[in-house]
Design an enzyme around this catalytic site. Structure first.
Site, PDB file in Angstrom:
ATOM      1  N   TYR A 198       0.131   5.679   1.831  1.00 51.18           N
ATOM      2  CA  TYR A 198       0.354   4.530   0.943  1.00 51.18           C
ATOM      3  C   TYR A 198      -0.706   4.483  -0.161  1.00 51.18           C
ATOM      4  O   TYR A 198      -0.389   4.327  -1.350  1.00 51.18           O
ATOM      5  CB  TYR A 198       0.333   3.243   1.755  1.00 51.18           C
ATOM      6  CG  TYR A 198       0.611   2.001   0.945  1.00 51.18           C
ATOM      7  CD1 TYR A 198       1.909   1.666   0.571  1.00 51.18           C
ATOM      8  CD2 TYR A 198      -0.420   1.147   0.550  1.00 51.18           C
ATOM      9  CE1 TYR A 198       2.170   0.524  -0.177  1.00 51.18           C
ATOM     10  CE2 TYR A 198      -0.171   0.004  -0.191  1.00 51.18           C
ATOM     11  CZ  TYR A 198       1.123  -0.309  -0.557  1.00 51.18           C
ATOM     12  OH  TYR A 198       1.378  -1.444  -1.298  1.00 51.18           O
ATOM     13  N   SER A 252      -1.472  -1.875  -5.897  1.00 51.89           N
ATOM     14  CA  SER A 252      -2.140  -2.415  -4.713  1.00 51.89           C
ATOM     15  C   SER A 252      -3.641  -2.250  -4.864  1.00 51.89           C
ATOM     16  O   SER A 252      -4.107  -1.351  -5.573  1.00 51.89           O
ATOM     17  CB  SER A 252      -1.666  -1.671  -3.458  1.00 51.89           C
ATOM     18  OG  SER A 252      -2.464  -1.997  -2.331  1.00 51.89           O
ATOM     19  N   LYS A 262      -0.312   4.809  -4.408  1.00 49.82           N
ATOM     20  CA  LYS A 262      -0.758   3.786  -5.353  1.00 49.82           C
ATOM     21  C   LYS A 262      -1.826   4.318  -6.298  1.00 49.82           C
ATOM     22  O   LYS A 262      -1.890   3.911  -7.469  1.00 49.82           O
ATOM     23  CB  LYS A 262      -1.254   2.556  -4.591  1.00 49.82           C
ATOM     24  CG  LYS A 262      -0.152   1.839  -3.818  1.00 49.82           C
ATOM     25  CD  LYS A 262       1.024   1.439  -4.709  1.00 49.82           C
ATOM     26  CE  LYS A 262       2.076   0.631  -3.957  1.00 49.82           C
ATOM     27  NZ  LYS A 262       3.217   0.232  -4.828  1.00 49.82           N
TER      28      LYS A 262
END
Length: 254
Positions: free
Chosen positions: A159, A146, A163
């Site tokens: 999150y 991402s 990543k």
């Protein structure tokens, strides 16, 4: 004068495993690889969705088969890959997001997101690499990361952390396995319209934040990822490893 020849983007004769293929980016990647000639195994937890995808791909003349798989279950994942491999190509699009302000993060949400996005991704990548190493074959392993692997984001502390971790193990694996002809890279998309992202786009203030950050002025579509995954899977990227391919509309250019 002998003119150089562009390396092939074709994947004929290659076997690909696409995890998280039942919808969104994973589904698009599976189609892209199959269009380029690969024999694609699509994997996810949702068996009915996989069977529908395989049916549609087969009707379009593509080679595809389904493999039920929960990437968060490391033992089952390793067994499935060992049984059905070796795979020349891996695309791991299995991922989870549970967005909340950092002060409201629960331990359960942290463990769930990290368990799939980091632990699951790590051991899936390792399992495919192990099959290639045992077979003495080169290969190309791609994790869908991402843009949040390069920046931070509102309500995305967990999150983004996962990543960032994916980028770290990608570089280390690329260093270890490069001498065996195994390339390891990530694709880092911006916000892409998928069922998982609709909760963001349904909030006007969040949509405005996203659109202001994307310099090209539009939210991404799954088609924006398809050419990139074929590039990284093919000989066209033969000297590319340990890196992140940004598909972020300029978000991280600041």
């Amino acid at each position: 004068m002998t003119l150089p020849k562009t390396p092939s983007f074709r994947l004929d004769g290659k076997r690909a495993l696409v995890a998280g293929a039942s919808s969104g980016i994973g589904l698009a990647c599976a189609v892209a690889l199959a269009e380029a000639g690969a024999d694609v195994t699509v994997a996810a937890r949702r068996v009915e969705a996989l069977e529908e995808l395989v049916n549609e791909m087969s009707k379009a003349g593509m080679n595809a088969q389904a493999m039920p798989l929960d990437v968060a279950d490391v033992t089952a994942t390793q067994a499935a890959v060992a049984t059905h491999g070796p795979f020349d190509i891996l695309v791991n699009s299995a991922g989870l997001a549970r967005h909340a302000p950092a002060v409201d993060t629960t331990e359960e949400d942290f463990d769930a997101v990290a368990g799939l996005n980091v632990k699951g991704a790590y051991f899936l990548t390792r399992a495919v690499a192990r099959g290639l190493l045992d077979a003495g074959k080169p290969g190309t392993l791609i994790n869908i990361s991402s843009q949040m692997a390069k920046v931070g984001g509102i309500d995305r502390a967990v999150y983004a952390a996962t990543k960032h971790a994916v980028e770290g193990f990608t570089k280390s694996m690329a260093i270890e396995w490069g001498k065996h002809g195994i390339r390891v890279n990530t694709i880092c998309p911006t916000f892409i319209v998928t069922p998982l992202t609709r909760q963001t786009f349904d909030r006007p203030e969040r949509r405005a934040w996203v659109e202001e950050k994307i310099k090209l002025g539009r939210i991404g579509e799954v088609e924006d990822i398809m050419g990139a995954v074929v590039f990284l899977a093919s000989d066209a990227s033969a000297l590319v490893t340990g890196t992140a391919l940004m598909i972020d509309g300029g978000w991280t250019a600041d």
